[in-house]
Design an enzyme around this catalytic site. Sequence first.
Site, mmCIF file in Angstrom:
data_model
loop_
_atom_site.group_PDB
_atom_site.id
_atom_site.type_symbol
_atom_site.label_atom_id
_atom_site.label_comp_id
_atom_site.label_asym_id
_atom_site.label_seq_id
_atom_site.Cartn_x
_atom_site.Cartn_y
_atom_site.Cartn_z
ATOM 1 N N GLY A 348 -3.097 3.080 10.700
ATOM 2 C CA GLY A 348 -3.298 3.780 9.221
ATOM 3 C C GLY A 348 -4.411 3.151 8.689
ATOM 4 N N GLY A 350 -5.720 1.567 4.856
ATOM 5 C CA GLY A 350 -5.520 1.738 3.200
ATOM 6 C C GLY A 350 -6.855 1.412 2.576
ATOM 7 N N GLY A 351 -6.783 1.106 1.288
ATOM 8 C CA GLY A 351 -7.572 0.715 0.577
ATOM 9 C C GLY A 351 -8.296 -0.861 0.946
ATOM 10 N N PHE A 352 -7.587 -1.870 1.533
ATOM 11 C CA PHE A 352 -7.935 -2.885 1.959
ATOM 12 C C PHE A 352 -8.177 -3.140 3.208
ATOM 13 C CE2 PHE A 352 -3.558 -1.539 2.199
ATOM 14 C CZ PHE A 352 -3.296 -1.596 3.635
ATOM 15 N N VAL A 355 -5.084 -0.745 9.712
ATOM 16 C CA VAL A 355 -3.917 -1.361 10.694
ATOM 17 C C VAL A 355 -3.870 -0.710 12.096
ATOM 18 C CG1 VAL A 355 -1.347 -1.657 10.603
ATOM 19 C CG2 VAL A 355 -2.328 -1.425 8.728
ATOM 20 N N LYS A 368 -3.213 -5.785 10.456
ATOM 21 C CA LYS A 368 -4.016 -5.581 9.649
ATOM 22 C C LYS A 368 -5.512 -6.233 9.552
ATOM 23 C CE LYS A 368 -2.161 -4.729 5.668
ATOM 24 N NZ LYS A 368 -1.352 -5.123 4.498
ATOM 25 N N ASP A 471 3.198 -2.445 -6.120
ATOM 26 C CA ASP A 471 2.753 -1.103 -5.362
ATOM 27 C C ASP A 471 3.809 -0.337 -4.553
ATOM 28 O OD1 ASP A 471 0.873 1.083 -4.827
ATOM 29 O OD2 ASP A 471 -0.512 0.027 -3.286
#
Length: 666
Positions: A348, A350-352, A355, A368, A471
């Site tokens: 996946g 994400g904004g950061f 993964v 990650k 979050d």
Amino acid sequence: MSSMQLSSLQRSALLLLALLCGALTPAGGLSFSYPTFRDNIDEKDFIKSEYSRIYFSAIQITPDLSNVASIVNQSGRFLYKKPFKLWGKGKGGVRSRALFNSTFVLNITPKTDPGGEGLAFILTGSPTLPEKSQGEWLGIVNASSNGSAQANIVAVEFDTKKSYLEDVDDNHVGLDVNSVYSIQQVPLLSYGVTLSSQMNYTVTIRYDSQNITIFVSQTNETREEMKNIPVLSRTLDLSEYLSQKVYVGFSASTSNSTQLNCIRSWDFHSSHIDENSNLLWVWITVPAVVVFVTGVSVYLFWTRQDEEEDAHLQIDEEIQTNSTAPKKFKLKELQRATGRFNPKNKLGKGGFGTVYKGLLGNKEIAVKRVSKDSHQGKQEFIAEVTTIGSLRHKNLVKLIGWCYERHELLIVYEFMPNGSLDRFVFWDDKLGMEKEEPTLSWERRHSIILGVAQALDYLHNGCEKRVLHRDIKASNIMLDSDFIARLGDFGLARTIQQSGLTHHSTKEIAGTPGYMAPETFLTGRATVETDVYAFGVLVLEVVCGRRPSNQNEQNNYNNSIVYWLWDLYSRGRILDAVDSRLDGDIDEDDMACVLVLGLSCCHPNPHLRPSMRTVLKVLTREADPPALPTERPAFVWPAMPPSFKEDTEFDLAGGQITPFTDLTGR
Ligand SMILES: *[C@@H]1O[C@H](CO)[C@@H](O)[C@H](O)[C@H]1NC(C)=O
Ligand SMILES: *[C@@H]1O[C@H](CO)[C@@H](O)[C@H](O)[C@H]1NC(C)=O
Ligand SMILES: *[C@@H]1O[C@H](CO)[C@@H](O)[C@H](O)[C@H]1NC(C)=O
Ligand SMILES: *[C@@H]1O[C@H](CO)[C@@H](O)[C@H](O)[C@H]1NC(C)=O
Ligand SMILES: *[C@@H]1O[C@H](CO)[C@@H](O)[C@H](O)[C@H]1NC(C)=O
Ligand SMILES: *[C@@H]1O[C@H](CO)[C@@H](O)[C@H](O)[C@H]1NC(C)=O
Ligand SMILES: *[C@@H]1O[C@H](CO)[C@@H](O)[C@H](O)[C@H]1NC(C)=O
Ligand SMILES: *[C@@H]1O[C@H](CO)[C@@H](O)[C@H](O)[C@H]1NC(C)=O
């Protein structure tokens, strides 16, 4: 680099020198004294298991939390961080043994009637708490290590529950060698001692290299003759059962029967032992090392080191010195584990960062890879890895380790085979989904909601420092192989994202639209109540199977699941909202209760949202959901404080753990 900082080469040389000098003197004894324990200060001197802590000036070997579920079936250990030399090979191969003395004050407060299970003073070569050592095992051994020499442990148990036929009673002291079955036990009643009476008892344990002797008396005892009666004395060669260096400290456990296992003060003194060593080589090597260290220092003084290395070293140090720290990995290991971050292994994004799935040995992991962002991210990275790394809860995704090398910030989590919750709950967007996921039953949904609530209650009320997740949303809830909910990604997303910004404006609020409480847009702050709001939204989406906001939605959805649901609620039709895929799997009463609870968490007035503690009670049906006005109240800021306190747990100011007992009680 400043000349004051030492390279790892210099360090190793100095260490070697220190070791050599150490060899010149007899092995020194260990000596320490804690007349009391200072919260938040003394913990660093100990190796402790996950839930052991210092609270209220005492070691709490098993947790002291008001959440009953978190004190049942626990075990814990609390050991002094440095081992001491118990025995060694003396002259002519004869063993020399240390003598030691230790005095401590124990206090046991039963929480059930009767309490359980007990605590123990332990000497052990293996500091780690064995798995499944709760209940009758007293944190000493578990079913597989009981009776085996590998256990490497000798314990003086203070048993408050008769868990075996072999136990004399529920108030005895016993001497245990690699087992929970005592080689000798003595009932304490005739010595005027009732362990679980909440009294303070002073215990002295003395080992004179042949006999171990145990004294127990009431701490307020003034008569010398009463203090000096040995309760148990026995000849025991500890060197036969224990390694040369052992850790000293305490273990304890609870079962369905619970108690608080506290140590209020503790001192320990061991003698040094004479060891045989041929010292000639030392006299030759020491001068050589001195010359070498000096040479290296002079060389480095004139050489500038790469600043990169320097920063690197500091990150390593700051994380590694934390005793509960997760493991540090080499970039190479993680590259190998993920097939060099092969896109095929992508789980996946994400904004950061992204993964990846990986394989370490035969253990599946999730890695990650934080987007490259070298400047501001490091401090936050350290903070996150150490905070999250020290949290342990069955409903939190576990952090296994980290890596910082060549500008790569990598975080290693345990792998969650069922991915994230959002893949299962939303029926309104099956688009882009590779395969249809099975519908989650009501029972599963309820247990997922309960799991997230427990995790959040732990973050808010159960751990040492309060943690705000900031979050909460379906895509941050992971499901393990048994569909147990595990909260992941806490705080990190926000921290790392922020470091990428050139300015910090209040518009860049952390969180995800749809899950953010209305006041967030005014205050820009995350609070306990904003977490509760996001949790409320999560509850609603899990029960309804809908996204928190969706422009394509019809039926007065108004782009907000909260508005939509509150509208149905005021028309007395709240059950219309329940996910239609749950047909036939309906417990209307339970569903209505959970939906009303979810809505009350989304109250526009943050002061009127329940605490996670209250949420838990409602979910376990110990309490009714909070009363909810039929019409959704308008959002008003500043929010009205509650007009009266109905519930003492409605303690919004108190940021601390709520222990069972108050300050004066103990
Ligand atoms: C505690 O352990 C006992 C015995 O293993 C078990 O029966 C019980 O269900 C456990 N309780 C909880 C709350 O996990
Ligand atoms: C232990 O305590 C006794 C009595 O106070 C004392 O005589 C002895 O020296 C102590 N031993 C050690 C190793 O400190
Ligand atoms: C006992 O503890 C060890 C070490 O933690 C663990 O590997 C083992 O699985 C445990 N045995 C049982 C029966 O839980
Ligand atoms: C634990 O070990 C002792 C030997 O030290 C043995 O007698 C006992 O049966 C064991 N208990 C259990 C429950 O396995
Ligand atoms: C036990 O000791 C503590 C601290 O030394 C004290 O505050 C408390 O009152 C004592 N408890 C009893 C029952 O004497
Ligand atoms: C240890 O205990 C035994 C038996 O009680 C006794 O004979 C012996 O003298 C004791 N040893 C020491 C060093 O006190
Ligand atoms: C110690 O305190 C307990 C409880 O307060 C009391 O019952 C007992 O008599 C005291 N003992 C002495 C020796 O003062
Ligand atoms: C512990 O309590 C649970 C439920 O509260 C019960 O199912 C279990 O049998 C109990 N176990 C023991 C060992 O008492």
